[in-house]
Every structure is written in C-alpha cells, then in structure tokens.
Scaffold this motif. Sequence first.
Motif, PDB file in Angstrom:
ATOM      1  N   THR A   1       1.260  11.762  -9.608  1.00 57.85           N
ATOM      2  CA  THR A   1       0.556  13.047  -9.590  1.00 57.85           C
ATOM      3  C   THR A   1       1.471  14.169 -10.049  1.00 57.85           C
ATOM      4  O   THR A   1       1.122  14.965 -10.918  1.00 57.85           O
TER       5      THR A   1
ATOM      6  N   VAL B   1       2.183   1.866  -3.358  1.00 55.71           N
ATOM      7  CA  VAL B   1       1.173   2.453  -4.234  1.00 55.71           C
ATOM      8  C   VAL B   1       1.044   3.949  -3.957  1.00 55.71           C
ATOM      9  O   VAL B   1       0.950   4.772  -4.872  1.00 55.71           O
ATOM     10  N   LEU B   2       1.070   4.266  -2.664  1.00 53.86           N
ATOM     11  CA  LEU B   2       0.948   5.679  -2.289  1.00 53.86           C
ATOM     12  C   LEU B   2       2.105   6.505  -2.854  1.00 53.86           C
ATOM     13  O   LEU B   2       1.928   7.591  -3.394  1.00 53.86           O
TER      14      LEU B   2
ATOM     15  N   LEU C   1       1.698   6.838  -6.466  1.00 53.04           N
ATOM     16  CA  LEU C   1       0.625   7.789  -6.754  1.00 53.04           C
ATOM     17  C   LEU C   1       1.127   9.225  -6.601  1.00 53.04           C
ATOM     18  O   LEU C   1       0.851  10.092  -7.442  1.00 53.04           O
ATOM     19  N   ALA C   2       1.912   9.457  -5.538  1.00 54.71           N
ATOM     20  CA  ALA C   2       2.460  10.803  -5.338  1.00 54.71           C
ATOM     21  C   ALA C   2       3.346  11.190  -6.514  1.00 54.71           C
ATOM     22  O   ALA C   2       3.224  12.281  -7.084  1.00 54.71           O
TER      23      ALA C   2
ATOM     24  N   MET D   1       0.812  -1.202   0.000  1.00 58.04           N
ATOM     25  CA  MET D   1       0.000   0.000   0.000  1.00 58.04           C
ATOM     26  C   MET D   1       0.853   1.264   0.000  1.00 58.04           C
ATOM     27  O   MET D   1       0.597   2.214  -0.709  1.00 58.04           O
TER      28      MET D   1
END
Lengths: 304, 253
Positions: A12, A4-5, A8-9, A1
């Motif tokens: 973005t 993934v975070l 994702l950061a 997780m």
Amino acid sequence: MTLVLIMLAAGTMLALGALMGYVLGWANKAFHVVVDPRIEQVNEALPGANCGGCGFVGCGEYAEAVVESDTAVDLCTVGGESCAAALAEILGVTVEQSWPFRPAVHCGATYAERLKRSDYRGEQQCATANIVSGVQGCTYGCLGFGDCDRSCTFDAIHTIDGLATVDYDKCVGCGACSKVCPRNIISMVPFKIEQMVVVACANEDFGKDVKGVCKVGCLGCKACARASDLFTFTDTNIPVIDYDKYDPDQMDEVEVALAKCPMKRLAKVGKPSDKDIEGVAGEDAPGVVQVDFKTTVDDTEWHG
Amino acid sequence: MELVSQLVLIAVSAAIINNFVLHYFVGICPFLGVSRRVDMAFGMGCAVTFVISVAALLSWLCTEYILRPGAPLTSWLTGNPEADLSILNYIVYIFVIASSVQLVEMYLRKFFPPLYKSFGVFLPLITTNCAILFACLEIMKHVSIGAGAGAWGGGGGEKWGLAAAMVLAIAGGVGFTIAIVIMAGIREDLDHCDVPKPLQGAGITLLVAGILALAFMGFSGVDSNLKKAISPQDPPAATATTPGDPTEGDPSP
C-alpha cells in the motif's frame, strides 16, 4: 496470513509512494519555474549574516534585488570590498571604490563627566529616557542605557561608564545601532583608513551652555576650522567633518587641529594601528582573560 | 432524498455550525498567521480547501478499500474477514497531505508568485495543518466504525460513502475560508484602531478570535432544526418543538 498483511501494508505504501512520486514528478516539470542561477551564486557569495545593513530584509532578498534590478553591488557592509568584488564578477559589472562604513559615536563623556544627571528610575532604555526631560543636562549626548548595545547582533557595541563604545574588531557595520539611537548621535562613517578622526560631541549649543552640562563638551571655539578646512561650522556650534575631502595621506593640518582642540573632542576611533600596538608592547598590559566555565552538572553522589 | 439531506446537513454543519477553526480549534496556525490581509487569507483558504479535498478523496479510497477493519481488498488477500490494517491510517494520511501540499506549492509558485511569496513559510506549513488531518480522521471514523456521527448532523450509525466524505472535506475547507477571511477583515480594520499597547499584535488577535468563536457558537442547534425541516420521515418530530432548544428562543422577551 501475517506475512500477507505485512506485504499488503508495504505494498500500500509503495503504491501510494509511486503514485505520488509520479504526480509530483509531472508537476515538477509542468510547473517548472526558471530561477536565475546567478541569484544562487550571489547568495553564496554573500556572508549570510542577515543583518539588514544593506536595507533589505535579509541576504536572500538582497541577492534577488541585485540580480533582478539595478541595485548596487557594494551595499553589503559585512562582506565589504571582497564581497562587492565577488558580486561584481558574478554580474559582470565594475564596482566603484567603496569604503567600509563603521559607526562613530558623537559623544565622549562618561557618567562622571556629564553634569546635572538625575536619578532616573523609569524604564532603563534610551528611547524612554529620551522623552523624559531632565535625565541629564546634555540633551544631545549619550544617555547610556544601552539601546545600541541591545540592538547589536555582533556584540560590538557596549556601554562603558555610561558611554556607548564601539568594538571595531567585532563591528561589521550593519548600522543597527545608528538606527536605534533615539538621539541620532551614532553616525556611519566611511573608514578610509583603520583609524578615522571623528567629532566626539554632538552639542550644538554655545560654549557657556555646554560648560553647564558637560565637563568635556565641544565649546564651538572654531580652532579646528582655523587649522584645517576639513572641519566646517554651519550655523551650529559643532564642527562637521566632510568625509569626502578626508584624505588619510594628508593629515598634517588635521593633526594640528587635534592638538589645538581645547576640549580634545576630536578623537581618532577605529582599530589600533600596528604602530600603536608596537608602542605599548613594552607596557605591562593585562592579558586577555580566558573564561573558565564550570559545568552545572553536579556529579557528587548524594549520601543523605 | 435520504442521501441528499444527509449531505446538506454535513455541508452546513462542517462549514458553519461546527466550523473547523471556530468550533474545533484546529488549523489555528494559518488562521492567526496569514489573516493579515483579506486577499492573502482568501488564497490560504483556497489552498487549504484544495489540499483538504485531495487528501479526503485519497484517504477515503485507502480507508474504504484497504485500511479499515474488514476492508474488501485486505480480507480478500488475507482470506480473513477480520483483517485490520488501520495501524497504517495516520502514516497514509500524513503522506497524502504532504504530497498534495507539495503539489499546491509548485502550482502557486508557477502561477501566483506574489501569493507564493507572501505565504512564505505558511504554505509548507499546511502539511502540519491539523484541520486537514482532522478531516481525514473524521472520515476514517465514519468509514471504519460508522458510529458517533452526531456532530455532523447526519445522525449516528450510518457509514459514509465517498460523497459524504468529499462534502465534509470541501465544506470544511469553505468553513476555514469563511473563518479566515472574516478574521482578516477584522484585522484590517484593527490596524486603524487604537489598541492598548499591551494587547497589540498577538494579544488582540487572540481576543478577536475568541469573540469570533463565541459568535459562531450562536449557530449551535441550527443543525437539529435543519434536520427536522429537511427530513421527510417522522412527521411528528418535524412539527414538535423541543423544549429548551437553544435556537427556538424564548417567546416572552
């Protein structure tokens, strides 16, 4: 997780970067402004002192003015002849012969030679002292509070014994001192040779009045004008040198005038010539003192 | 109706009552630096309004969908409804602001060269204009936490949508423009005044800014009355006057 975070950061930021990069790239093309490439070239040829001697705010402004309007290419006093030639080459124009302008102080009296000085305790500035009467007898001469000294960004003019003295080795001729002098006794002189003759006095009064306020002031005897027609007297009692007629190769008459002047108010200023340096070579002149700064950091250990 | 009254309250509040410059004291740098002439001040106001709007739009989108705790995209990808990317807030906002300033700079350089020249260094400095980051942070606060909304007249508690965020940004920009144009008008007149020597320049400018901020303090309290006037619900509250309300005034003088 967590991975993934992190992804994702990163994703973005990457997506934002790509979006903004695309928009700005498009804007760069859509809003492209054609800039004359010569402006950049001229800017590089200029010395970049930003002194304002040319009359423009800085070198960048002058570069634009030179390229976009019919501004003369020889206005840069710092760069001098070579800079004018470089600019002329970039712009494809021919440059007329120009002389470097350097300041000349039209006063030659130190504190000891000026009479009727009072103890002035106001603000220690020429501009202020100039509007107070009675600071010194001579209302034309140097006040010696160093406004020119402070205006110089090149450390080339100093107040020595109360008299503004130009250091011609450092001076670049930006003219800041001549603009700031409240008595207008610093004028910009075209230096056709390394040493120029200038009138080192500005007092326009009659000889008797000058005697009353200065030990060395020009008396207006007109001996120089009789010796050489370079010196002219208009309706004042101070000779004016016509620098258009000044010819460094024909100085015989001028030398006579220099010798005749009873107060020795015709002075040669400028860098010392090679002959002068040779002349004093044998003398025991003090060497240049090298500064030896000590560090302010105190390494000694504290054993209190 | 509920939404419209909220938006009106936010707009009036951001533009006048809680003016960014004169109430929160953000964006002082261009406020003092570019307020020498009215036309320049108006140009700066427009530039700031544009940048603030673009930044608000993008930062609302990022905050709502990715950055806030429990944002849809984040929780769907991580499978954790509590997932929180709000550490990215500041860097995303600054990135967005800097890019939109670049865009404005290119646009001005192409179409308004005199304005571009007269702005000088103050145009790229919009990047670090705290009024814009302030707007972004206010939006972030209301999107991610949804609390403490009292300052904008909308009452506490509710979460802001895109409309509210955009209204705050545009009205904030308009408020900045109002403040800087008023300031420029005063400073143009000040040029003809006999200002005492020690106060000339920055001194008198700061004094004038302070007095202007005092004058704008007079608007405080307008929002609560406005809220009463335009919100249909709760009729007893709409008619009753709150004792000690600064805008009601004392009937005796």
